[in-house]
Scaffold this motif. Structure first.
Motif, PDB file in Angstrom:
ATOM      1  N   GLY A  15       0.810  -1.215   0.000  1.00 48.81           N
ATOM      2  CA  GLY A  15       0.000   0.000   0.000  1.00 48.81           C
ATOM      3  C   GLY A  15       0.841   1.262   0.000  1.00 48.81           C
TER       4      GLY A  15
ATOM      5  N   GLU B  53      -4.307   8.804   1.025  1.00 49.35           N
ATOM      6  CA  GLU B  53      -5.215   7.884   1.712  1.00 49.35           C
ATOM      7  C   GLU B  53      -6.037   7.075   0.717  1.00 49.35           C
TER       8      GLU B  53
ATOM      9  N   LEU C 148      -4.014   4.263  -0.571  1.00 50.85           N
ATOM     10  CA  LEU C 148      -3.746   3.266   0.460  1.00 50.85           C
ATOM     11  C   LEU C 148      -4.971   2.419   0.788  1.00 50.85           C
ATOM     12  N   ARG C 149      -6.157   2.969   0.557  1.00 49.70           N
ATOM     13  CA  ARG C 149      -7.401   2.325   1.002  1.00 49.70           C
ATOM     14  C   ARG C 149      -7.596   0.903   0.465  1.00 49.70           C
TER      15      ARG C 149
ATOM     16  N   ILE D  63      -5.321  -1.199   2.782  1.00 48.83           N
ATOM     17  CA  ILE D  63      -5.539  -1.082   4.226  1.00 48.83           C
ATOM     18  C   ILE D  63      -6.960  -0.592   4.451  1.00 48.83           C
TER      19      ILE D  63
ATOM     20  N   THR E 198      -5.674   2.586  10.878  1.00 47.12           N
ATOM     21  CA  THR E 198      -4.344   2.145  10.449  1.00 47.12           C
ATOM     22  C   THR E 198      -3.806   3.048   9.347  1.00 47.12           C
ATOM     23  N   ARG E 199      -4.679   3.455   8.416  1.00 46.20           N
ATOM     24  CA  ARG E 199      -4.242   4.377   7.353  1.00 46.20           C
ATOM     25  C   ARG E 199      -3.756   5.696   7.952  1.00 46.20           C
TER      26      ARG E 199
END
Length: 253
Positions: A124, A140, A143-144, A147, A152-153
């Motif tokens: 990620g 974000e 990354l989603r 994760i 955690t993100r």
């Protein structure tokens, strides 16, 4: 290596070590309360936070970094606490330099080896092209898919910062961490136990410390006590801060 740190308060030195992908900022809220009783040092481990980056990344090196830090700041009989990877550093340091530790606190990690289980996070983070990114929201969003947990993100994206030219950069040395990721799960061993007071704190919902780990804990840390915090997971200090705070204060006293 000269480690970056923040310090607050006066009194007994209390050194706190963050976990993998973490940084000293993660502990600031609790540190403000502990600083009313102790001299708290929040340390960025190598390749994390504002500490120097290096291609070398191992527990042996992080132990030596911590030894240099304690000598440089002339800390006498510090209490040392570490969470997750930081807990492994703390354990290894106490076993290697027992005279430099008065009490040891290990948060939600055991001495046993752990298989690599951070690949989703690494994938990620690598999916975020910070050279083209214009906002944290973009990071974000990238990354989603890797994760799903928002907390955690947000934890991971605390490593993101703006440079002077307004571009983004990582506080952590992601390349070195990825190259040495198997080291993070390495077993903690020693021919000589650490015989001073030791506290292991685990989250009830976490699987990092299990019943099968207790014999190894007692073998390496004969004075260890293990406390479980109800309704908390691996980030027990963030999920149950009041209970966690009190466990630490009672133990240090």
């Amino acid at each position: 290596m000269q480690l970056h740190y923040r310090d607050l308060g006066q009194g007994t030195p209390f050194v706190i070590l963050h976990g993998l992908f973490g940084l000293s900022d993660n502990w600031q809220t609790l540190a403000k309360f502990w600083s009313q009783k102790y001299h708290v040092y929040l340390v960025d481990l190598r390749n994390h936070g504002r500490s120097p980056h290096s291609n070398e990344f191992s527990y042996d090196l992080m132990v030596e970094d911590l030894a240099e830090f304690i000598i440089e700041h002339q800390l006498q009989n510090p209490v040392i606490m570490g969470h997750s990877m930081g807990g492994k550093v703390a354990m290894n340091f106490a076993l290697s330099y027992p005279a430099q530790v008065s009490k040891l606190i290990v948060v939600d990690i055991a001495p046993r080896p752990y298989p690599v289980h951070h690949q989703d996070i690494i994938d990620g983070l690598n999916a975020i092209d910070i050279s083209k990114m214009t906002s944290r929201n973009e990071a974000e969003a990238a990354l989603r898919p890797y994760i799903p947990e928002a907390e955690t993100r947000l934890f991971l994206l605390k490593n993101l910062y703006r440079r002077e030219d307004n571009s983004f950069g990582w506080r952590m040395n992601l390349a070195a961490i990825e190259a040495c990721i198997e080291e993070v799960g390495r077993e903690t061993t020693s021919d000589t136990p650490f015989i001073k007071p030791t506290l292991f704190i685990k989250g009830e919902k976490s699987r990092y410390i299990q019943e099968k780990d207790l014999p190894a804990i007692q073998q390496l840390f004969p004075q260890a006590q293990v406390e479980t915090v109800a309704n908390a997971g691996h980030w027990v200090h963030a999920e149950a801060p009041e209970k966690f705070y009190q466990l630490v204060v009672d133990f240090i006293k």
